[in-house]
Design an enzyme around this catalytic site. Structure first.
Site, PDB file in Angstrom:
ATOM      1  N   ASP A  30      62.739  47.627  89.036  1.00  0.00           N
ATOM      2  CA  ASP A  30      63.172  46.623  89.994  1.00  0.00           C
ATOM      3  C   ASP A  30      63.325  47.338  91.340  1.00  0.00           C
ATOM      4  O   ASP A  30      63.382  48.572  91.388  1.00  0.00           O
ATOM      5  CB  ASP A  30      64.505  46.036  89.526  1.00  0.00           C
TER       6      ASP A  30
ATOM      7  N   THR B 181      59.580  43.146  91.396  1.00  0.00           N
ATOM      8  CA  THR B 181      60.677  42.604  92.185  1.00  0.00           C
ATOM      9  C   THR B 181      60.679  41.086  92.207  1.00  0.00           C
ATOM     10  O   THR B 181      59.632  40.449  92.089  1.00  0.00           O
ATOM     11  CB  THR B 181      60.603  43.139  93.629  1.00  0.00           C
ATOM     12  N   SER B 182      61.872  40.517  92.402  1.00  0.00           N
ATOM     13  CA  SER B 182      61.997  39.067  92.566  1.00  0.00           C
ATOM     14  C   SER B 182      61.760  38.641  94.006  1.00  0.00           C
ATOM     15  O   SER B 182      61.720  37.442  94.296  1.00  0.00           O
ATOM     16  CB  SER B 182      63.386  38.605  92.114  1.00  0.00           C
TER      17      SER B 182
ATOM     18  N   LYS C  30      62.128  36.443  86.917  1.00  0.00           N
ATOM     19  CA  LYS C  30      63.197  36.913  86.035  1.00  0.00           C
ATOM     20  C   LYS C  30      64.312  35.867  85.991  1.00  0.00           C
ATOM     21  O   LYS C  30      64.586  35.250  87.019  1.00  0.00           O
ATOM     22  CB  LYS C  30      63.775  38.231  86.578  1.00  0.00           C
TER      23      LYS C  30
ATOM     24  N   ASP D 235      65.388  45.977  94.687  1.00  0.00           N
ATOM     25  CA  ASP D 235      66.691  45.838  95.313  1.00  0.00           C
ATOM     26  C   ASP D 235      67.818  46.074  94.312  1.00  0.00           C
ATOM     27  O   ASP D 235      67.920  45.378  93.301  1.00  0.00           O
ATOM     28  CB  ASP D 235      66.824  44.445  95.931  1.00  0.00           C
TER      29      ASP D 235
ATOM     30  N   ASP E 106      69.217  46.662  87.772  1.00  0.00           N
ATOM     31  CA  ASP E 106      70.647  46.618  88.071  1.00  0.00           C
ATOM     32  C   ASP E 106      71.269  45.265  87.766  1.00  0.00           C
ATOM     33  O   ASP E 106      72.498  45.149  87.766  1.00  0.00           O
ATOM     34  CB  ASP E 106      70.876  46.933  89.550  1.00  0.00           C
TER      35      ASP E 106
END
Length: 215
Positions: free
Chosen positions: A11, A105-106, A136, A13, A161
């Protein structure tokens, strides 16, 4: 503890970089512009796509323009210190061959590339919100990353995270490593929980990457 894998999926961020101050700043401004400050205070932001968050807060006909607006705010915030490297990121990524890892990443590709470029991270493989139909906690982003790297999902390890990202990794059949950078350790369900990437080292061989906790 040691985890063996053929590919490492990160991931961004909260895992490789921190953009928490930027996210809070931009989304608070966005919520005020759209008159949803009270509703915004009750929404989980981290680990979800902007489109999913926005859809929870504004009428459907406003979603496209509202998503574009928050993306613009976040991209414009990057040069002003909107992103910083988290401990251990550079050392771990520098120890890995480019074809053994990906960023998943989102964020949209535009925003993800802006944040990564600002801290000098240039992944060979990047999966962003634009690349999938379901973000996600659906496993689609991580399964796509495994396909792009030509690696069996069972031979991948996910670094996350956020609970939503860890759920996505587990649903993809992958090992999971949680970083307690944005959530408390007891909130994170993973095969291994560490404070951040500085707690880990990687030993790369021809066929496997061995991820270990530092003594």
């Amino acid at each position: 503890m040691t985890i063996h894998a053929q590919a490492l999926l990160f991931d961004n961020d909260g895992t490789l970089v921190s953009s928490l101050d930027s996210v809070e700043r931009c989304w608070t401004l966005w919520a005020a512009e759209y008159g949803v400050t009270e509703e915004f205070a009750r929404v989980e932001l981290h680990g979800r796509t902007a489109a999913d968050i926005v859809a929870d807060l504004v009428p459907a006909h406003l979603v496209p323009e509202a998503v574009a607006r928050v993306e613009q705010l976040e991209v414009e915030d990057v040069p002003g210190g909107g992103v910083r490297l988290l401990p251990g990121t550079t050392a771990l990524l520098d120890s890995l061959p480019a074809d053994r890892w990906a960023v998943v990443t989102s964020a949209t590709r535009r925003l993800a590339e802006a944040r990564l470029d600002a801290v000098g991270i240039r992944p060979k493989t990047l999966i962003a919100a634009d690349d999938v139909s379901r973000g996600k906690p659906d496993p689609e982003p991580y399964l796509l990353a495994a396909r792009r790297l030509s690696v069996d999902p069972a031979r991948c390890v996910v670094f996350e995270d956020a609970p939503a990202g860890l759920q996505a990794g587990r649903a993809a059949g992958m090992a999971t490593v949680a970083l307690a950078t944005t959530h408390q350790a007891d909130e994170l369900d993973a095969d291994l929980v560490v404070p951040d990437l500085s707690a880990l080292s990687a030993l790369v061989t021809d066929h496997v990457v061995e991820i270990s906790t530092r003594r």
